[in-house]
Design a protein around this motif. Structure first.
Motif, PDB file in Angstrom:
ATOM      1  N   UNK A 229      43.361  24.430  30.837  1.00 48.26           N
ATOM      2  CA  UNK A 229      44.066  25.755  31.561  1.00 48.26           C
ATOM      3  C   UNK A 229      44.007  26.862  31.226  1.00 48.26           C
ATOM      4  N   UNK A 230      45.320  26.541  30.524  1.00 48.74           N
ATOM      5  CA  UNK A 230      45.949  28.212  30.015  1.00 48.74           C
ATOM      6  C   UNK A 230      45.115  29.529  29.491  1.00 48.74           C
ATOM      7  N   UNK A 231      43.576  28.639  29.057  1.00 42.31           N
ATOM      8  CA  UNK A 231      42.551  30.210  29.105  1.00 42.31           C
ATOM      9  C   UNK A 231      41.775  30.586  30.761  1.00 42.31           C
ATOM     10  N   UNK A 232      42.174  30.665  32.064  1.00 41.11           N
ATOM     11  CA  UNK A 232      42.525  31.232  32.777  1.00 41.11           C
ATOM     12  C   UNK A 232      43.473  31.148  33.905  1.00 41.11           C
ATOM     13  N   UNK A 233      44.541  31.081  33.100  1.00 40.61           N
ATOM     14  CA  UNK A 233      45.892  31.006  34.323  1.00 40.61           C
ATOM     15  C   UNK A 233      46.625  32.607  34.523  1.00 40.61           C
ATOM     16  N   UNK A 234      46.173  33.113  33.543  1.00 40.46           N
ATOM     17  CA  UNK A 234      46.175  35.085  33.258  1.00 40.46           C
ATOM     18  C   UNK A 234      47.614  35.090  33.710  1.00 40.46           C
ATOM     19  N   UNK A 235      48.055  36.378  34.528  1.00 39.28           N
ATOM     20  CA  UNK A 235      49.872  36.604  33.788  1.00 39.28           C
ATOM     21  C   UNK A 235      50.515  36.716  35.809  1.00 39.28           C
ATOM     22  N   UNK A 236      49.393  37.439  36.914  1.00 40.12           N
ATOM     23  CA  UNK A 236      50.035  37.166  38.521  1.00 40.12           C
ATOM     24  C   UNK A 236      50.795  36.154  38.508  1.00 40.12           C
ATOM     25  N   UNK A 237      51.491  36.013  39.639  1.00 42.89           N
ATOM     26  CA  UNK A 237      52.147  34.929  40.097  1.00 42.89           C
ATOM     27  C   UNK A 237      51.018  34.740  41.538  1.00 42.89           C
ATOM     28  N   UNK A 238      50.650  33.336  41.044  1.00 38.60           N
ATOM     29  CA  UNK A 238      50.123  32.933  42.381  1.00 38.60           C
ATOM     30  C   UNK A 238      49.745  31.680  42.697  1.00 38.60           C
ATOM     31  N   UNK A 239      49.454  31.313  44.050  1.00 42.81           N
ATOM     32  CA  UNK A 239      49.661  30.745  44.879  1.00 42.81           C
ATOM     33  C   UNK A 239      48.494  29.561  45.075  1.00 42.81           C
ATOM     34  N   UNK A 240      48.473  28.778  45.082  1.00 41.57           N
ATOM     35  CA  UNK A 240      47.494  27.497  44.804  1.00 41.57           C
ATOM     36  C   UNK A 240      47.729  26.417  45.672  1.00 41.57           C
ATOM     37  N   UNK A 241      46.114  26.014  46.614  1.00 45.93           N
ATOM     38  CA  UNK A 241      46.897  24.902  47.459  1.00 45.93           C
ATOM     39  C   UNK A 241      45.173  23.446  47.461  1.00 45.93           C
ATOM     40  N   UNK A 242      45.706  22.805  47.552  1.00 46.75           N
ATOM     41  CA  UNK A 242      44.418  21.338  47.778  1.00 46.75           C
ATOM     42  C   UNK A 242      44.279  20.974  49.227  1.00 46.75           C
ATOM     43  N   UNK A 243      43.178  21.092  49.683  1.00 47.50           N
ATOM     44  CA  UNK A 243      43.119  20.975  51.453  1.00 47.50           C
ATOM     45  C   UNK A 243      42.451  19.552  51.123  1.00 47.50           C
ATOM     46  N   UNK A 244      42.412  18.554  51.365  1.00 45.71           N
ATOM     47  CA  UNK A 244      42.277  17.327  51.797  1.00 45.71           C
ATOM     48  C   UNK A 244      41.367  17.067  52.480  1.00 45.71           C
TER      49      UNK A 244
END
Length: 364
Positions: free
Chosen positions: A41-56
């Motif tokens: 996962x660390x390979x794709x994190x990048x540096x900018x702040x991100x907000x992520x969600x899971x719609x179930x």
């Protein structure tokens, strides 16, 4: 007035232009592979702040809870992910559409979606993409309505056609090519069950000695409903020789009827394995196989969504092969039926979350 109209026109084009940017990314759409090809996962994190969600689309069993936990564990690997949100549509496609629209309004950067409503959810995903939000549907089946790169970034799924094929091949082998079979499905109209049917129909149609009595039967992946359906079938059919089911409900129906369980193939679950250990001594001909429960697909979906949000490619397979996890007919020790008496019935032994975490989630 002319200036106002021109500005409005440009603003109207802006979201589409943003969405077009996802088309330039290589997300390995349709690439078939295995979990061994996973990247950190660390390979794709990048540096900018991100907000992520899971719609179930529906979060009503432990499999869904485990899938959510895997998503949350994966998100925790990126220190720049500042918020992790989960929404549960409770089996209502219209609510899931509203959930996604709410996440759009709140400006999330990446959303993974388990779209139990199938094609009905695509439009909401496209709305998010048009706002520059990276959307990745998962657990959908090998194919899913809509266009990758436009309606969503990429479709991530276990090889569901392969799951159906592997399950059917095991049943054919267990029955020596002859017998009556019942296939349990999930929620009405879901693409996962439809894709799975492609695989098992292919095998059963090529085996003249196999008769599919019913399937796929709607169970909502609910053990209680599956038990109810199976109870009715036991009264309806004189002989049922094989069952494909991803819940333990049908076994409970056989127990209640005082009948021996036929050849069984499904999806890994501690309850299924422990029931086999309990029942097989008194049912010498009871054979069972289970495939991995692939709760880990939420991790792959998140990695691809975060990569897209950062403008990165992700070469991991998007269609992941699912192997057998248990097989009572095999001499391979690695495929022995597993039962962990220290874990509750709902535990999933092939999940990517550890035993301690599962015990915590199960209230042990």
């Amino acid at each position: 007035m002319k200036h106002l109209m021109t500005t409005t026109f440009l603003i109207a084009l802006a979201p589409a232009a943003i969405a077009e940017g996802f088309k330039d990314l290589d997300m390995a759409d349709g690439k078939v592979g295995t979990r061994a090809e996973a990247l950190p996962m660390e390979q794709f994190c990048g540096d900018k702040p991100l907000r992520v969600a899971y719609s179930d689309g529906w979060g009503g069993n432990f499999w869904r809870r485990a899938t959510r936990a895997e998503f949350e564990e994966e998100a925790a690997k990126c220190p720049n992910i500042t918020e992790v949100r989960y929404t549960d549509a409770e089996g209502n496609p219209q609510k899931q559409i509203s959930d996604i629209q709410g996440l759009i309004a709140q400006g999330f950067d990446a959303i993974i979606v388990q779209p139990d409503g199938g094609a009905a959810i695509v439009r909401a995903m496209r709305q998010a993409m048009d706002q520059g939000i990276a959307v990745v549907p998962f657990e959908t089946g090998n194919t899913f309505p809509g266009t990758p790169g436009t309606d969503y970034v990429v479709n991530v799924s276990p090889d569901v056609v392969g799951i159906g094929r592997t399950s059917a091949e095991w049943v054919v082998n267990a029955l020596g090519g002859e017998g009556n079979v019942v296939v349990m499905g999930g929620t009405p109209g879901n693409s996962y069950t439809a894709n799975q049917a492609i695989g098992w129909k292919e095998v059963f149609d090529a085996t003249p000695g196999i008769t599919v009595l019913e399937g796929p039967v709607v169970t909502n992946w609910d053990p209680a409903k599956a038990q109810q359906v199976m109870t009715a079938m036991l009264s309806k059919y004189e002989a049922i020789d094989g069952i494909l089911s991803e819940t333990s409900g049908p076994i409970r129906a056989y127990q209640a009827a005082g009948k021996s369980v036929p050849a069984w193939v499904g999806q890994d679950g501690n309850e299924l394995s422990c029931l086999y250990k309990e029942l097989s001594p008194e049912m010498g001909d009871f054979q069972m196989a289970n495939l991995e429960s692939h709760t880990w697909t939420s991790r792959i979906a998140l990695r691809k969504a975060v990569a897209a949000a950062n403008g990165m490619n992700n070469p991991e397979p998007s269609i992941i092969e699912v192997p057998l996890f248990e097989d009572s007919l095999s001499d391979d020790p690695a495929l022995a039926v597993k039962c962990d008496p220290d874990l509750a019935a709902g535990a999933i032994l092939s999940a990517g979350i550890d035993k301690a975490k599962q015990q915590e989630m199960l209230g042990q």
